[in-house]
Design a protein around this motif. Structure first.
Motif, PDB file in Angstrom:
ATOM      1  N   UNK A  56       0.813  -1.212   0.000  1.00 15.80           N
ATOM      2  CA  UNK A  56       0.000   0.000   0.000  1.00 15.80           C
ATOM      3  C   UNK A  56       0.848   1.264   0.000  1.00 15.80           C
ATOM      4  N   UNK A  57       1.949   1.283   0.758  1.00 12.94           N
ATOM      5  CA  UNK A  57       2.774   2.493   0.825  1.00 12.94           C
ATOM      6  C   UNK A  57       3.333   2.861  -0.538  1.00 12.94           C
ATOM      7  N   UNK A  58       3.727   1.864  -1.336  1.00 11.21           N
ATOM      8  CA  UNK A  58       4.227   2.136  -2.690  1.00 11.21           C
ATOM      9  C   UNK A  58       3.099   2.569  -3.609  1.00 11.21           C
ATOM     10  N   UNK A 113       3.332   7.587   8.762  1.00  7.64           N
ATOM     11  CA  UNK A 113       1.951   7.467   8.294  1.00  7.64           C
ATOM     12  C   UNK A 113       1.704   8.401   7.120  1.00  7.64           C
ATOM     13  N   UNK A 114       2.216   9.623   7.220  1.00  8.07           N
ATOM     14  CA  UNK A 114       2.075  10.576   6.116  1.00  8.07           C
ATOM     15  C   UNK A 114       2.815  10.101   4.875  1.00  8.07           C
ATOM     16  N   UNK A 115       3.829   9.257   5.062  1.00  6.90           N
ATOM     17  CA  UNK A 115       4.567   8.694   3.932  1.00  6.90           C
ATOM     18  C   UNK A 115       3.911   7.425   3.392  1.00  6.90           C
ATOM     19  N   UNK A 116       2.783   6.999   4.011  1.00  2.33           N
ATOM     20  CA  UNK A 116       2.030   5.875   3.466  1.00  2.33           C
ATOM     21  C   UNK A 116       2.113   4.577   4.244  1.00  2.33           C
ATOM     22  N   UNK A 117       2.761   4.595   5.422  1.00  2.00           N
ATOM     23  CA  UNK A 117       2.895   3.380   6.219  1.00  2.00           C
ATOM     24  C   UNK A 117       1.898   3.384   7.371  1.00  2.00           C
ATOM     25  N   UNK A 118       1.315   2.240   7.647  1.00  2.00           N
ATOM     26  CA  UNK A 118       0.337   2.131   8.726  1.00  2.00           C
ATOM     27  C   UNK A 118       1.042   2.104  10.086  1.00  2.00           C
ATOM     28  N   UNK A 119       0.679   3.007  10.999  1.00  5.04           N
ATOM     29  CA  UNK A 119       1.348   3.065  12.297  1.00  5.04           C
ATOM     30  C   UNK A 119       1.023   1.843  13.154  1.00  5.04           C
ATOM     31  N   UNK A 120       2.008   1.448  13.973  1.00  3.11           N
ATOM     32  CA  UNK A 120       1.784   0.346  14.895  1.00  3.11           C
ATOM     33  C   UNK A 120       1.231   0.817  16.231  1.00  3.11           C
ATOM     34  N   UNK A 121       1.554   2.060  16.617  1.00  2.00           N
ATOM     35  CA  UNK A 121       1.110   2.593  17.905  1.00  2.00           C
ATOM     36  C   UNK A 121      -0.382   2.916  17.813  1.00  2.00           C
ATOM     37  N   UNK A 122      -1.206   2.324  18.659  1.00  2.00           N
ATOM     38  CA  UNK A 122      -2.666   2.423  18.508  1.00  2.00           C
ATOM     39  C   UNK A 122      -3.204   3.845  18.451  1.00  2.00           C
ATOM     40  N   UNK A 123      -2.733   4.742  19.334  1.00  2.00           N
ATOM     41  CA  UNK A 123      -3.301   6.087  19.345  1.00  2.00           C
ATOM     42  C   UNK A 123      -3.022   6.841  18.043  1.00  2.00           C
ATOM     43  N   UNK A 124      -1.859   6.591  17.433  1.00  2.00           N
ATOM     44  CA  UNK A 124      -1.568   7.235  16.155  1.00  2.00           C
ATOM     45  C   UNK A 124      -2.350   6.544  15.045  1.00  2.00           C
ATOM     46  N   UNK A 125      -2.477   5.237  15.129  1.00  2.00           N
ATOM     47  CA  UNK A 125      -3.261   4.505  14.129  1.00  2.00           C
ATOM     48  C   UNK A 125      -4.697   5.027  14.079  1.00  2.00           C
ATOM     49  N   UNK A 126      -5.258   5.356  15.243  1.00  2.00           N
ATOM     50  CA  UNK A 126      -6.621   5.894  15.270  1.00  2.00           C
ATOM     51  C   UNK A 126      -6.684   7.264  14.592  1.00  2.00           C
TER      52      UNK A 126
END
Length: 344
Positions: free
Chosen positions: A229-231, A286-299
């Motif tokens: 997805x990031x690519x 995340x702004x670069x297209x990667x899904x964050x692992x830390x829950x609060x940022x993922x939300x």
């Protein structure tokens, strides 16, 4: 002179050459703005070896790390290549402080040779600060109406994909197709039949990395690109002629990071790795297209990353310990043999 080398042997010899060339090219072209290879007097220079499609995340986060207390007096040089090439370079003694790989089997190779600590995955996030999902990239407007992994088998569809023997991201893409066709591993033979048809009839074998496959796709080659997805998001940002398709059923991608055990600056290397789990770094990646692992940022980024109807994990399929030898053993792996047939 006639070449009597067996096809599989020729192919693997070519793979070794391609890995060496790809990593050497990356070494000679460190990412601009990601630190200097020659640290100024009184500073510490860290070397990060990473899989190619992670560059956008490092480009965003390295300058920010340098502005933190932990990053004061630290310069970072990033070097990219396919995961197998990165792992082999570390095994061969290439100086490195941090390694970031697209797939766990290559990290396990390093752990087995004590190049990274055996407990590299023991933390809360199992050494996985970010992730992605396997997705598809199509031409603008999706003229062939590609919606799912099954659609890649429609007559005449030409698919581009990174070589899975060399590229960790390439492995994930094919395993996602397998997951869909096998109903999450419940019907393995259906998944294997799918891979046979996809590779032999639709995939153009060749690109070493996802980035190389993407470059070919943007140049007009093929109808569909299999990519993390990031690519795919990066491709959408840089080209008005393509768009991402998130299949309703797909596979979660987990990427691994670790400090190299032979690092001369393990304390600073550990600080860099720990920084990746901070809210600031999580947001930048995340702004670069990667899904964050830390829950609060993922939300915070929930709306930026669509949720597929079904998102399998590699553990749902049996885990890498079982899947990697089954599919990618150098002599008898299912996908290895299919690729040998495709290239013979």
């Amino acid at each position: 002179m006639t070449d009597t080398t067996a096809p599989s042997r020729r192919w693997r010899l070519l793979a070794v050459v391609l890995v060496t060339i790809a990593l050497a090219t990356a070494c000679s072209n460190p990412t601009s703005g990601a630190g200097s290879a020659d640290a100024a007097e009184g500073t510490v220079s860290l070397s990060v070896l990473a899989f190619t499609s992670s560059a956008a995340g490092w480009n965003a986060s390295v300058p920010a790390f340098s502005d933190t207390d932990a990053g004061e007096g630290v310069t970072v040089k990033t070097t990219y290549g396919p995961s197998s090439g990165v792992a082999q370079a570390v095994l061969d003694g290439t100086p490195a402080d941090v390694v970031y790989l697209a797939d766990q089997p290559n990290m396990d190779r390093l752990a087995q040779q004590k190049k990274v600590d055996p407990d590299w995955a023991s933390g809360r996030y199992r050494g996985q600060p970010f992730g992605s999902i396997a997705s598809l990239v199509v031409r603008k407007g999706n003229p062939l109406q590609i919606r799912s992994w099954a659609d890649l088998l429609h007559p005449g569809v030409e698919v581009l994909a990174a070589n899975p023997i060399l590229s960790g991201s390439g492995k994930w893409g094919l395993m996602a197709g397998y997951a869909s066709a096998s109903s999450g591993g419940r019907d393995p033979q259906a998944g294997i039949d799918y891979l046979n048809k996809l590779i032999l009839e639709h995939i153009n074998v060749g690109p070493t990395t996802v980035q190389e496959a993407l470059d070919l796709f943007l140049a007009g080659r093929g109808d569909v690109l299999i990519a993390p997805e990031n690519s795919a998001l990066d491709a959408e940002r840089h080209s008005p002629d393509v768009e991402q398709v998130v299949p309703p059923q797909t596979l979660r991608i987990d990427n691994q990071v670790a400090v190299v055990s032979t690092s001369a600056h393990r304390d600073k290397a550990t600080s860099l790795v720990e920084y990746l789990y901070t809210p600031q770094a999580q947001r930048l990646w995340a702004e670069a297209g990667f899904r964050p692992a830390v829950p609060e940022v993922a939300r915070e980024f929930a709306t930026a990353f669509p949720k597929p109807q079904t998102l399998w994990t590699i553990d749902d399929l049996g885990g890498w310990d079982a899947l990697d030898p089954k599919f990618y053993d150098p002599e008898n792996g299912i996908i290895t043999r299919i690729f040998d047939e495709a290239t013979s």
